[in-house]
Structures are given as C-alpha cells and as structure tokens.
Write an enzyme that holds these catalytic residues in place. Structure first.
Site, PDB file in Angstrom:
ATOM      1  CG  HIS A  53       7.817  -0.330  -6.398  1.00  0.00           C
ATOM      2  ND1 HIS A  53       8.097  -0.019  -7.709  1.00  0.00           N
ATOM      3  CD2 HIS A  53       7.779  -1.677  -6.343  1.00  0.00           C
ATOM      4  CE1 HIS A  53       8.233  -1.120  -8.420  1.00  0.00           C
ATOM      5  NE2 HIS A  53       8.044  -2.155  -7.619  1.00  0.00           N
TER       6      HIS A  53
ATOM      7  N   GLY B 104     -18.600   5.025  -0.436  1.00  0.00           N
ATOM      8  CA  GLY B 104     -17.723   4.136  -1.184  1.00  0.00           C
ATOM      9  C   GLY B 104     -17.765   4.301  -2.688  1.00  0.00           C
TER      10      GLY B 104
END
Length: 214
Positions: free
Chosen positions: A146, A79
């Site tokens: 987006h 991680g």
C-alpha cells in the site's frame, strides 16, 4: 478494434511479455492486441529458435523496423532498467506510442495507477493507493504494498516484496525474492540483490545484498 503491437527484446523477459499479450487476448471476446512480432537488435541463435518454436515472427533490428516505416504500439521486454530507458527514448523520439500490459491474473487495489509502457506479469499483486510509473516491470508473483511508489523504468523481479509506503527509484532493480521493509526508499539506479532484506534506505547507484542488506 485490435491494436498492432510489437515487443522489443527476445530474451527471457521479452518472451514473458509475449505470455502477457497471449493471456490478455484470451481473456477478451476478441483479441485486444495484434501481435506483429518481436524486434531485437542483438538476437541470439537460441532466442531466434525460441521465437520460431512458438510461432512468433522476428521483425529484424530496430533500424530495420524504422526503415520499414510501419506503425504499431510497442513495449520493451528488456530487463535491464538503464538499457530499457535508452530504448524507450529512441522509440518515443521516433513517434511511437507505448502500450501497457497487465496480465489478467494481477490483483490491483483501489486508487492504484499503472503508467504507460509498464508490463505487469502473472501473479503480481498491487495493493491500494500504489503508483506504478512508466515502463516499470513487475515480474511474476511480485508484490507492491500500500501507498508505495515505483518510479519510471524500475524492475521488481520475481517474488520480490515491496512493503507499504516504499519508494523505488528511477531505473532501480529489486532482485528476485528480495524484501524491502515498510517506509524505506531505494534510490535511483540502485540494485537490491536477490533474496536480500532491506532494513534501511538504499542510496542512489548503490548495490546492496544479504540479510540484512548491506
């Protein structure tokens, strides 16, 4: 043709990466990956037991794997972005190719790309015209809006929301449940704390937390 694959790291995210491999294989007529096992240079007894419990072979340390001269693709299930970067540099320098793992439940919009070595976990949503670079981790149920750019080695932790037109920099980390508002930038090597709400750009190598994030 089935691709031999090893996962580097037996900690929490490494075993979540194993889950993605299993899901990919179950979604195909014939398994896409042959899971050779897990490499971990600092394996704890508890994680060894967790691997044994799920029937996954422990392949030894990185040095032991290199000495075996075996071949396989790899993914790094570690991680920490900076540690992941160092591991990838060592393995690519040794001539190994990285695989890309995308859980079958992931939603991916048009004109979006995912770079080599990235791991996209269950429930993640990638909107339209998103660029996910190399060796990125999108944890379960994270969202990337987006026109956003997620640079190499970044980690987006579980449930985090990256709004539209955001840039998340090299080796940065966005904590669990955090939100980065539209049009902002999280600089390289920065950390956004869990559940924070980012309302302004985060400079490089800075840690922010809270609502609003400071």
């Amino acid at each position: 043709m089935t691709t031999p694959l090893i996962v580097i790291g037996a900690g929490g995210f490494g075993r979540e990466a194993l889950d993605v491999v299993v899901a990919i294989n179950r979604a195909t007529v014939e398994p896409f990956f042959e899971l050779v096992g897990v490499v971990d240079s600092n394996l704890s007894e508890s994680n060894r037991g967790r691997l044994d419990a799920r029937g996954v072979r422990y392949l030894g340390t990185e040095d032991e794997w290199f000495n075996s001269r075996r071949s396989a693709q790899f993914v790094v299930g570690v991680g920490d972005p900076s540690v992941r970067s160092r591991i990838v540099e060592r393995w690519t320098s040794a001539g190994y190719d990285a695989a890309t793992l995308v859980h079958p439940s992931v939603g991916i919009g048009e004109q979006s790309t995912i770079g080599q070595g990235s791991i996209i976990c269950a429930g993640a949503q990638i909107s339209t015209n998103v660029s996910i670079a190399e060796h990125v981790h999108l944890n379960p149920n994270s969202t990337v809006g987006h026109d956003s750019i997620i640079e190499d080695f970044a980690s987006i932790n579980p449930g985090a929301i990256i709004s539209g037109d955001v840039r998340v920099g090299l080796c940065s980390l966005v904590g669990a449940g955090a939100v980065v508002l539209q049009g902002l930038e999280v600089g390289p090597f920065a950390t956004v704390g869990a559940a924070a709400c980012v309302v302004r750009d985060v400079p490089s190598r800075v840690t922010v937390k809270g609502v609003p994030a400071r």
